[in-house]
Write an enzyme that holds these catalytic residues in place. Structure first.
Site, PDB file in Angstrom:
ATOM      1  N   GLU A  41       0.853  -1.020  -0.028  1.00 37.44           N
ATOM      2  CA  GLU A  41       0.083  -0.090   0.053  1.00 37.44           C
ATOM      3  C   GLU A  41       0.899   1.382   0.097  1.00 37.44           C
ATOM      4  O   GLU A  41       1.472   1.654   0.827  1.00 37.44           O
ATOM      5  CB  GLU A  41      -0.889  -0.064   1.222  1.00 37.44           C
ATOM      6  CG  GLU A  41      -1.902   1.189   1.198  1.00 37.44           C
ATOM      7  CD  GLU A  41      -2.369   1.321   2.864  1.00 37.44           C
ATOM      8  OE1 GLU A  41      -3.110   0.088   3.348  1.00 37.44           O
ATOM      9  OE2 GLU A  41      -2.537   2.415   3.064  1.00 37.44           O
ATOM     10  N   ARG A  45       1.206  10.291   0.561  1.00 42.29           N
ATOM     11  CA  ARG A  45       1.561  11.185   1.363  1.00 42.29           C
ATOM     12  C   ARG A  45       2.634  12.033   0.899  1.00 42.29           C
ATOM     13  O   ARG A  45       3.264  13.006   1.569  1.00 42.29           O
ATOM     14  CB  ARG A  45       1.917  10.637   2.845  1.00 42.29           C
ATOM     15  CG  ARG A  45       0.655  10.223   3.485  1.00 42.29           C
ATOM     16  CD  ARG A  45       1.193   9.327   4.866  1.00 42.29           C
ATOM     17  NE  ARG A  45       0.292   8.207   5.039  1.00 42.29           N
ATOM     18  CZ  ARG A  45       0.140   7.547   6.034  1.00 42.29           C
ATOM     19  NH1 ARG A  45       1.464   7.691   6.887  1.00 42.29           N
ATOM     20  NH2 ARG A  45      -0.432   6.470   6.110  1.00 42.29           N
ATOM     21  N   LYS A 129     -11.267  -1.481   6.292  1.00 43.20           N
ATOM     22  CA  LYS A 129     -10.024  -1.250   7.032  1.00 43.20           C
ATOM     23  C   LYS A 129     -10.529  -0.828   8.422  1.00 43.20           C
ATOM     24  O   LYS A 129     -11.553  -0.051   8.776  1.00 43.20           O
ATOM     25  CB  LYS A 129      -9.188  -0.102   6.514  1.00 43.20           C
ATOM     26  CG  LYS A 129      -7.828   0.379   7.442  1.00 43.20           C
ATOM     27  CD  LYS A 129      -7.117   1.307   6.205  1.00 43.20           C
ATOM     28  CE  LYS A 129      -6.001   2.181   7.162  1.00 43.20           C
ATOM     29  NZ  LYS A 129      -5.129   2.560   6.302  1.00 43.20           N
TER      30      LYS A 129
END
Ligand code: 3PG
Length: 212
Positions: A41, A45, A129
């Site tokens: 993943e 950012r 999640k």
């Protein structure tokens, strides 16, 4: 969606990656594949995330590379165009989630309350999640949430490490755990891909030990 979840279950641990330099993408992907977790993943950012996903998905088409920390539909578009095979967000944003699902791309939004789970179910999801897993109550909280929502499965992320991951993996409502402990930013920055591969192998070994 189901295929993707089956593959994520088979891998068991999703390395959560923050990449500062695009050049680190391929050596990192090699370390993940060689170590036995052919999955990442890549979090949106950093400015490098989009190009890193593009390079990894071109070089290793079979690797399950997805985008994390996707907060807007614009980021989702960039991630999907770059080759992201799944999208993850820290929270549950119905607009972004619906947008991604409508494109036929698997999306796992973050939840940590019953209301958020119900919002995700409303959009047809049965895998969410659970974030931030440890601060939000860890495995006992997931077990409590799984009580009423019998059809829902979880991908806990946040505060999971080589010590506590076994307990999560042993619970049958867990698809996979996300974590950054084997791909820490300083290891990537220092080019310690052998060390990353070693920790990835150790993590893959834990999945095998618990799930066979
Ligand atoms: C994150 O978004 O950074 C992930 O939750 C990773 O959490 P961790 O660094 O605690 O594994």
């Amino acid at each position: 969606m189901q295929d993707m979840m089956n593959r994520l279950y088979g891998i068991g641990i999703i390395p959560v990656v923050v990449l500062d330099r695009v050049e680190d993408a391929i050596p990192l992907a090699e370390a993940l594949i060689k170590g036995g977790l052919p999955c990442a993943e890549v979090t949106f950012r950093t400015a490098a995330a989009e190009e890193a996903i593009r390079r990894i998905s071109e070089a290793f088409p079979d690797m399950l590379v997805g985008a994390g920390t996707v907060l807007t539909t614009e980021q989702a578009d960039r991630a999907i165009t770059a080759g992201a095979k799944f999208i993850v967000s820290p929270g549950f944003n119905p607009k972004v989630t619906k947008y991604v699902l409508d494109k036929g791309v698997p999306m796992t939004p973050g939840v940590c309350t019953p209301s958020e789970i119900e919002g995700a179910m409303e959009l047809g999801l049965d895998v969410v999640k659970f974030f931030p897993a440890e601060p939000a109550g860890g495995l006992p909280m997931i077990k409590a949430l799984a009580g009423p929502y019998v059809g829902v499965k979880f991908m806990p992320t946040g505060g999971i490490n080589a010590k506590n991951v076994r307990d999560y993996l042993a619970y049958n409502k867990i698809i996979a755990c996300g974590g950054s402990w084997m791909v820490k930013g300083d290891l990537i920055r220092e080019g310690k891909f052998d060390e990353i591969e070693r920790m990835v192998r150790e993590a893959a070994g834990i999945v095998k030990e618990i799930r066979g």
